[in-house]
Design an enzyme around this catalytic site. Structure first.
Site, PDB file in Angstrom:
ATOM      1  N   GLY A  13       3.111   3.291   1.425  1.00 28.83           N
ATOM      2  CA  GLY A  13       3.889   3.225   2.660  1.00 28.83           C
ATOM      3  C   GLY A  13       4.597   4.508   3.003  1.00 28.83           C
ATOM      4  O   GLY A  13       5.074   4.675   4.134  1.00 28.83           O
ATOM      5  N   GLY A  60       8.445   5.711   6.162  1.00 28.61           N
ATOM      6  CA  GLY A  60       7.525   6.572   5.450  1.00 28.61           C
ATOM      7  C   GLY A  60       8.156   7.795   4.822  1.00 28.61           C
ATOM      8  O   GLY A  60       7.438   8.678   4.331  1.00 28.61           O
ATOM      9  N   ASP A  99       2.947  -3.825  -8.480  1.00 26.27           N
ATOM     10  CA  ASP A  99       2.502  -2.619  -7.779  1.00 26.27           C
ATOM     11  C   ASP A  99       3.154  -1.365  -8.348  1.00 26.27           C
ATOM     12  O   ASP A  99       2.828  -0.255  -7.927  1.00 26.27           O
ATOM     13  CB  ASP A  99       2.784  -2.736  -6.278  1.00 26.27           C
ATOM     14  CG  ASP A  99       4.254  -2.958  -5.971  1.00 26.27           C
ATOM     15  OD1 ASP A  99       4.788  -3.995  -6.400  1.00 26.27           O
ATOM     16  OD2 ASP A  99       4.874  -2.098  -5.319  1.00 26.27           O
ATOM     17  N   ASN A 100       4.057  -1.529  -9.308  1.00 27.51           N
ATOM     18  CA  ASN A 100       4.675  -0.393  -9.990  1.00 27.51           C
ATOM     19  C   ASN A 100       4.188  -0.250 -11.425  1.00 27.51           C
ATOM     20  O   ASN A 100       4.790   0.475 -12.213  1.00 27.51           O
ATOM     21  CB  ASN A 100       6.201  -0.529  -9.990  1.00 27.51           C
ATOM     22  CG  ASN A 100       6.804  -0.392  -8.603  1.00 27.51           C
ATOM     23  OD1 ASN A 100       6.210   0.216  -7.723  1.00 27.51           O
ATOM     24  ND2 ASN A 100       7.973  -0.966  -8.399  1.00 27.51           N
ATOM     25  N   LYS A 111       4.875  12.325  -1.897  1.00 24.79           N
ATOM     26  CA  LYS A 111       5.780  11.224  -1.587  1.00 24.79           C
ATOM     27  C   LYS A 111       6.766  11.655  -0.496  1.00 24.79           C
ATOM     28  O   LYS A 111       7.357  12.730  -0.584  1.00 24.79           O
ATOM     29  CB  LYS A 111       6.542  10.817  -2.861  1.00 24.79           C
ATOM     30  CG  LYS A 111       7.181   9.451  -2.809  1.00 24.79           C
ATOM     31  CD  LYS A 111       7.613   9.044  -4.206  1.00 24.79           C
ATOM     32  CE  LYS A 111       8.224   7.650  -4.228  1.00 24.79           C
ATOM     33  NZ  LYS A 111       8.596   7.246  -5.592  1.00 24.79           N
ATOM     34  N   GLY A 152       0.858  -1.169   0.000  1.00 24.33           N
ATOM     35  CA  GLY A 152       0.000   0.000   0.000  1.00 24.33           C
ATOM     36  C   GLY A 152       0.894   1.218   0.000  1.00 24.33           C
ATOM     37  O   GLY A 152       2.120   1.111  -0.087  1.00 24.33           O
ATOM     38  N   ARG A 196       3.761  14.707  -6.663  1.00 26.75           N
ATOM     39  CA  ARG A 196       3.664  13.974  -7.923  1.00 26.75           C
ATOM     40  C   ARG A 196       2.248  14.075  -8.481  1.00 26.75           C
ATOM     41  O   ARG A 196       1.278  13.917  -7.746  1.00 26.75           O
ATOM     42  CB  ARG A 196       4.039  12.503  -7.710  1.00 26.75           C
ATOM     43  CG  ARG A 196       4.010  11.668  -8.976  1.00 26.75           C
ATOM     44  CD  ARG A 196       4.647  10.306  -8.750  1.00 26.75           C
ATOM     45  NE  ARG A 196       3.884   9.466  -7.836  1.00 26.75           N
ATOM     46  CZ  ARG A 196       4.331   8.300  -7.368  1.00 26.75           C
ATOM     47  NH1 ARG A 196       5.530   7.862  -7.708  1.00 26.75           N
ATOM     48  NH2 ARG A 196       3.587   7.565  -6.551  1.00 26.75           N
TER      49      ARG A 196
END
Length: 494
Positions: free
Chosen positions: A90, A124, A255-256, A111, A88, A174
């Site tokens: 992170g 994080g 996930d990318n 980010k 998720g 982003r």
């Protein structure tokens, strides 16, 4: 009043059930300050030429305005081939979506925002080094013509971040047309939340593929299949571009992978220097799973993982039939791009063999990929010896060059006239960049930034925004990299 407050801001993702995300407030940092602001991008959204101080207030005082609703998205994914259910956002938060002046919606994602329920063993945070690389990477890819996420702005702080060494914490704003990944679908499939899986598919169609909607609300299966076919097409096009322009992503986990086929999550990426089809840019990729020449196959593998996640919505046989189009589409687009780079607009027998022979010669002689194609584009201005001089074995390159030039003499324009060298080279210079983001250039900028000097970063951004222009004042950015610059190790740590 903040300019952000005057923008149309959508919280459409936050309107989904809470199984899709967790609401999280960012964690403040010490002394946040701006490093750079993407003024041209900001202007397309009606934002100012200089950044709004609302972001500094958020990260120094925790003052969250009500027009932002930060959340951490939940997803899963296959990492280096192994399924991981614990993924998720992170270290990033989705703040909402804003519309550009053409009416297109873009997620606003921060980010390096601090701990979330999906941080696992992480903190994080993002470091200055990796944040600079993502900023530069997205600017470079966008200017080359690839669909990508964008960096709107970057901040640095005095908050220390512990990686292999102590580094400065950084923050990246982003923008992306979506942050939905293949892994979102995998999460709902493997947890058996098939109602949410269907809802996710419905929203992806509504937000990103509205042209697929029919006049009838049911049956939905053909719409979901058409969505998957679009994802296949876009993914094939993205990876064809990577292969044609010598880009290695480094971490092609599911996930990318963006469902819109946009280059996403710039981690240990690199553009090729010497042409090496087996190039591995991520020093943590011990098996070479994500080597440069593996990328087309990994794209297919990832799409099969997505297809598996869609089986509750679409017949498996239909999904498998759709998957068979991936390689065809990728090869067609790659062929189109390579032919364009070679100045061969018309397809003729022997062209594939000519291209294959070139790539073998380049690999055998460790020829700089970008510089070769740029010099080939300048044969109307420079002697052919400048091309063959790039090869260790120049004698082996000369027959290929003669064959190539003979083939070029068969090219005709729209009137049937043989295209002149000048005409051909002018077209080629529009698709063969002079400037790319080389690893050593990024490293030099990072080292200066870590000492508090951000001028080299601004200069490199300026150069990368016009990769096809001559920019004679910046010629040194187009030179061959030094030996040390070809041996830099890039890791996943950020």
């Amino acid at each position: 009043m903040s300019l952000w407050q005057q923008l149309p801001i959508s919280h459409r993702y936050a309107a989904l059930p809470q199984s899709f995300y967790t609401r999280v407030m960012p964690t403040p940092v010490d002394n946040p300050r701006w490093v750079t602001w993407n003024a041209p991008l900001a202007a397309s959204f009606g934002l100012g030429e200089t950044p709004d101080d609302i972001w500094q207030q958020i990260f120094s005082k925790g003052a969250m305005p009500d027009y932002f609703q930060p959340l951490a998205m939940k997803y899963a994914g296959h990492q280096f081939g192994a399924y991981n259910p614990a993924l998720g956002d992170g270290r990033g938060l989705l703040f909402g979506a804003i519309a550009d002046q053409q009416g297109r919606w873009f997620d606003v994602h921060l980010k390096g925002a601090g701990l979330t329920p999906y941080s696992r063993m992480g903190d994080g945070r993002a470091v200055l080094r990796s944040t600079i690389r993502e900023y530069l990477g997205s600017e470079a890819m966008a200017a080359l013509g690839n669909q990508t996420t964008w960096a709107l702005g970057m901040m640095v702080s005095d908050t220390p971040v512990y990686r292999e060494r102590v580094e400065q914490g950084a923050l990246l704003i982003r923008l992306a047309e979506t942050h939905i990944r293949f892994g979102h679908f995998e999460h709902f499939f493997y947890t058996g939340q098939h109602d949410d899986l269907r809802l996710l598919a419905d929203k992806v169609v509504e937000w990103h593929f509205p042209e697929l909607e029919s006049s009838s609300a049911s049956p939905r299966e053909p719409v979901y299949l058409a969505m998957f076919e679009q994802i296949i097409k876009r993914t094939a096009g993205m990876i064809a571009f990577w292969q044609a322009y010598g880009f290695a992503h480094g971490v092609m986990n599911t996930d990318n992978m963006s469902i819109l086929g946009q280059t996403f999550d710039y981690g240990p990426f690199a553009f090729l220097d010497d042409y090496d089809p087996h190039f591995i840019c991520n020093h943590s990729d011990y098996q070479g799973r994500y080597a440069f020449d593996m990328q087309p196959g990994i794209g297919w593998w990832n799409l099969t993982a997505l297809a598996q996640a869609l089986t509750p919505l679409v017949d498996k046989g239909e999904l498998e039939t759709a998957l068979q189009t991936y390689t065809v589409q990728l090869n067609q687009e790659y062929s189109r791009l390579i032919r364009s780079k070679l100045g061969l607009q018309q397809r003729r027998d022997g062209d594939s063999e000519l291209c294959d022979a070139l790539l073998k010669l380049m690999a055998d002689n460790r020829v700089d990929y970008t510089l070769f194609f740029r010099r080939l584009s300048c044969l109307d201005q420079q002697p052919p010896e400048l091309v063959t001089s790039l090869f260790e074995n120049q004698a082996a390159a000369q027959p290929w060059l003669r064959q190539y030039l003979a083939r070029c003499e068969q090219e005709t324009d729209s009137t049937g006239q043989v295209r002149t060298v000048a005409q051909r080279c002018q077209l080629m210079r529009q698709v063969n960049p002079k400037y790319i983001l080389r690893n050593y250039l990024a490293q030099q900028v990072i080292e200066a930034a870590e000492q508090g000097d951000f001028q080299p970063l601004e200069q490199l951004i300026t150069v990368l925004r016009a990769p096809y222009d001559e920019q004679p004042q910046h010629q040194h950015y187009a030179e061959l990299p030094p030996a040390w610059g070809k041996c830099l190790e890039i890791s996943c740590s950020s």
